[in-house]
Design a protein around this motif. Structure first.
Motif, PDB file in Angstrom:
ATOM      1  N   ASP A 128       0.851  -1.193   0.000  1.00 24.87           N
ATOM      2  CA  ASP A 128       0.000   0.000   0.000  1.00 24.87           C
ATOM      3  C   ASP A 128       0.893   1.252   0.000  1.00 24.87           C
ATOM      4  O   ASP A 128       2.117   1.144   0.060  1.00 24.87           O
ATOM      5  CB  ASP A 128      -0.982  -0.013   1.184  1.00 24.87           C
ATOM      6  CG  ASP A 128      -0.278  -0.048   2.530  1.00 24.87           C
ATOM      7  OD1 ASP A 128       0.931   0.281   2.601  1.00 24.87           O
ATOM      8  OD2 ASP A 128      -0.942  -0.419   3.514  1.00 24.87           O
ATOM      9  N   GLN A 129       0.268   2.406  -0.072  1.00 23.17           N
ATOM     10  CA  GLN A 129       1.059   3.636  -0.233  1.00 23.17           C
ATOM     11  C   GLN A 129       1.917   3.924   0.997  1.00 23.17           C
ATOM     12  O   GLN A 129       2.987   4.511   0.874  1.00 23.17           O
ATOM     13  CB  GLN A 129       0.134   4.823  -0.571  1.00 23.17           C
ATOM     14  CG  GLN A 129       0.863   6.090  -1.001  1.00 23.17           C
ATOM     15  CD  GLN A 129       1.583   5.968  -2.346  1.00 23.17           C
ATOM     16  OE1 GLN A 129       1.345   5.030  -3.123  1.00 23.17           O
ATOM     17  NE2 GLN A 129       2.471   6.902  -2.628  1.00 23.17           N
ATOM     18  N   ASP A 130       1.481   3.505   2.188  1.00 28.62           N
ATOM     19  CA  ASP A 130       2.322   3.668   3.392  1.00 28.62           C
ATOM     20  C   ASP A 130       3.619   2.894   3.233  1.00 28.62           C
ATOM     21  O   ASP A 130       4.713   3.390   3.541  1.00 28.62           O
ATOM     22  CB  ASP A 130       1.595   3.170   4.653  1.00 28.62           C
ATOM     23  CG  ASP A 130       0.516   4.131   5.116  1.00 28.62           C
ATOM     24  OD1 ASP A 130       0.583   5.321   4.714  1.00 28.62           O
ATOM     25  OD2 ASP A 130      -0.384   3.706   5.852  1.00 28.62           O
ATOM     26  N   ARG A 131       3.508   1.660   2.773  1.00 23.66           N
ATOM     27  CA  ARG A 131       4.699   0.834   2.572  1.00 23.66           C
ATOM     28  C   ARG A 131       5.575   1.421   1.467  1.00 23.66           C
ATOM     29  O   ARG A 131       6.806   1.410   1.553  1.00 23.66           O
ATOM     30  CB  ARG A 131       4.281  -0.604   2.237  1.00 23.66           C
ATOM     31  CG  ARG A 131       5.421  -1.558   1.904  1.00 23.66           C
ATOM     32  CD  ARG A 131       6.468  -1.617   2.998  1.00 23.66           C
ATOM     33  NE  ARG A 131       5.906  -2.044   4.262  1.00 23.66           N
ATOM     34  CZ  ARG A 131       5.995  -3.269   4.776  1.00 23.66           C
ATOM     35  NH1 ARG A 131       6.663  -4.184   4.108  1.00 23.66           N
ATOM     36  NH2 ARG A 131       5.448  -3.565   5.916  1.00 23.66           N
ATOM     37  N   PHE A 178      -3.470  10.809  -2.039  1.00 24.35           N
ATOM     38  CA  PHE A 178      -3.301   9.862  -0.942  1.00 24.35           C
ATOM     39  C   PHE A 178      -3.010  10.585   0.368  1.00 24.35           C
ATOM     40  O   PHE A 178      -2.702   9.968   1.362  1.00 24.35           O
ATOM     41  CB  PHE A 178      -2.163   8.878  -1.248  1.00 24.35           C
ATOM     42  CG  PHE A 178      -2.529   7.854  -2.269  1.00 24.35           C
ATOM     43  CD1 PHE A 178      -3.338   6.792  -1.925  1.00 24.35           C
ATOM     44  CD2 PHE A 178      -2.084   7.960  -3.569  1.00 24.35           C
ATOM     45  CE1 PHE A 178      -3.679   5.849  -2.863  1.00 24.35           C
ATOM     46  CE2 PHE A 178      -2.440   7.013  -4.519  1.00 24.35           C
ATOM     47  CZ  PHE A 178      -3.231   5.966  -4.164  1.00 24.35           C
ATOM     48  N   GLY A 179      -3.089  11.890   0.357  1.00 26.26           N
ATOM     49  CA  GLY A 179      -2.720  12.690   1.522  1.00 26.26           C
ATOM     50  C   GLY A 179      -3.783  12.663   2.601  1.00 26.26           C
ATOM     51  O   GLY A 179      -4.793  11.971   2.478  1.00 26.26           O
ATOM     52  N   PRO A 180      -3.566  13.417   3.694  1.00 26.33           N
ATOM     53  CA  PRO A 180      -4.459  13.398   4.837  1.00 26.33           C
ATOM     54  C   PRO A 180      -5.880  13.872   4.508  1.00 26.33           C
ATOM     55  O   PRO A 180      -6.828  13.481   5.172  1.00 26.33           O
ATOM     56  CB  PRO A 180      -3.785  14.343   5.842  1.00 26.33           C
ATOM     57  CG  PRO A 180      -2.820  15.157   5.045  1.00 26.33           C
ATOM     58  CD  PRO A 180      -2.426  14.325   3.877  1.00 26.33           C
ATOM     59  N   ASP A 238       0.289  12.941  -5.843  1.00 22.03           N
ATOM     60  CA  ASP A 238       0.367  12.191  -4.593  1.00 22.03           C
ATOM     61  C   ASP A 238      -0.584  12.747  -3.536  1.00 22.03           C
ATOM     62  O   ASP A 238      -0.882  12.079  -2.565  1.00 22.03           O
ATOM     63  CB  ASP A 238       1.797  12.171  -4.051  1.00 22.03           C
ATOM     64  CG  ASP A 238       1.996  11.082  -3.004  1.00 22.03           C
ATOM     65  OD1 ASP A 238       1.556   9.944  -3.256  1.00 22.03           O
ATOM     66  OD2 ASP A 238       2.540  11.375  -1.930  1.00 22.03           O
ATOM     67  N   ARG A 277       5.893   4.582   0.681  1.00 21.06           N
ATOM     68  CA  ARG A 277       6.624   5.730   1.263  1.00 21.06           C
ATOM     69  C   ARG A 277       7.800   5.260   2.096  1.00 21.06           C
ATOM     70  O   ARG A 277       8.882   5.833   2.060  1.00 21.06           O
ATOM     71  CB  ARG A 277       5.683   6.557   2.160  1.00 21.06           C
ATOM     72  CG  ARG A 277       4.792   7.480   1.382  1.00 21.06           C
ATOM     73  CD  ARG A 277       4.139   8.515   2.300  1.00 21.06           C
ATOM     74  NE  ARG A 277       2.888   8.961   1.716  1.00 21.06           N
ATOM     75  CZ  ARG A 277       1.704   8.435   2.000  1.00 21.06           C
ATOM     76  NH1 ARG A 277       1.602   7.498   2.922  1.00 21.06           N
ATOM     77  NH2 ARG A 277       0.626   8.855   1.384  1.00 21.06           N
ATOM     78  N   GLU A 278       7.569   4.200   2.855  1.00 19.91           N
ATOM     79  CA  GLU A 278       8.635   3.677   3.700  1.00 19.91           C
ATOM     80  C   GLU A 278       9.781   3.138   2.841  1.00 19.91           C
ATOM     81  O   GLU A 278      10.955   3.396   3.119  1.00 19.91           O
ATOM     82  CB  GLU A 278       8.038   2.581   4.589  1.00 19.91           C
ATOM     83  CG  GLU A 278       8.930   2.107   5.688  1.00 19.91           C
ATOM     84  CD  GLU A 278       8.957   0.603   5.727  1.00 19.91           C
ATOM     85  OE1 GLU A 278      10.062   0.064   5.854  1.00 19.91           O
ATOM     86  OE2 GLU A 278       7.874  -0.027   5.597  1.00 19.91           O
TER      87      GLU A 278
END
Ligand code: 21W
Length: 219
Positions: A100-103, A176-178, A173, A105-106
């Motif tokens: 997912d997008q969190d992964r 996918f932000g807050p 991007d 970014r990591e």
């Protein structure tokens, strides 16, 4: 350009599958600008014997073939040793955790990522036990192998690296932000297509009204 671009190492039985992907568009530009480096490795180069075998039938029976541990582990260890920087090791596997997008970014914060692409029914379990890779899937559907999934990882990660996208593209991007989705309906020329006109407000030049319309039509 950058002192130490993120390095990807792609290990596959079909490294030529990456040719077009690496030679076009944004990724090619990023490689040319040395914002990212991508190395391909042919797993078969670590196969032994006359037949250069990399897969074999599963012990216990069952359909398909299994990727063998000796050439796979040898390949990964050789690739790990090809650069001083420690690498994240990721095996693309339908049993892996979903990307997912969190992964993404990591992963974009890593200095080196090795992507191991499987074919056939799966990896010999001792590949996982020996190398302890992270396992990543790209979604709940069946692919023929890990290569397309590896392209998904490279594509999603490299576009987050500084300098890869222009300012206009970077804004994408934000969806996918807050604030959640900033996606709204898009229109370009012609102003009318098969009887469907572009909403007048988008042609009005009234930026506040356009922003309001886009918020109201967010999806
Ligand atoms: C697909 C290998 C399925 C093994 C019959 C019923 C990497 C992938 C892959 C593949 C199986 C990813 C079975 C999403 C994917 C990949 C090839 C297992 C067992 N047989 N992300 N069940 N989807 N796929 N088949 O397929 O290597 S990441």
């Amino acid at each position: 350009m950058s002192a130490s671009p993120l390095r990807f190492d792609l290990i596959s039985l079909f490294p030529a599958l990456f040719d077009g992907f690496l030679s076009e568009s944004i990724l090619k530009r990023a490689i040319d600008k040395e914002l990212v480096a991508v190395h391909r490795w042919d797993l078969r180069d670590w196969a032994e014997g006359k037949h250069k075998q990399v897969d074999d039938r599963p012990f216990g029976g069952g359909p398909g073939m299994v990727l063998m541990a000796p050439p796979t582990v040898a390949a990964v260890e050789a690739v790990q040793a090809a650069d001083d920087r420690p690498a994240r090791l990721i095996a693309l596997s339908p049993q892996g955790r979903r990307l997912d997008q969190d992964r993404v970014r990591e992963l974009a914060g890593a200095s080196r990522i090795i992507l191991l692409c499987g074919r056939y029914e799966g990896f010999d379990e001792r590949i996982f036990e020996t190398l302890e890779p992270e396992q990543l899937s790209v979604g709940d559907y069946v692919l023929s192998g890990g290569e397309v999934a590896a392209m998904v990882v490279v594509d999603a990660v490299m576009r987050l690296l500084p300098g890869v996208l222009g300012d206009a593209e970077s804004a994408i991007d934000e969806s996918f932000g807050p604030d959640g989705g900033l996606e709204y309906p898009h229109y370009t020329r012609p102003r009318e297509f098969r009887g469907r006109a572009v909403p007048d407000i988008l042609l009005s030049g009234d930026h506040a009204a356009i922003a309001r319309w886009r918020r109201e039509h967010r999806r």
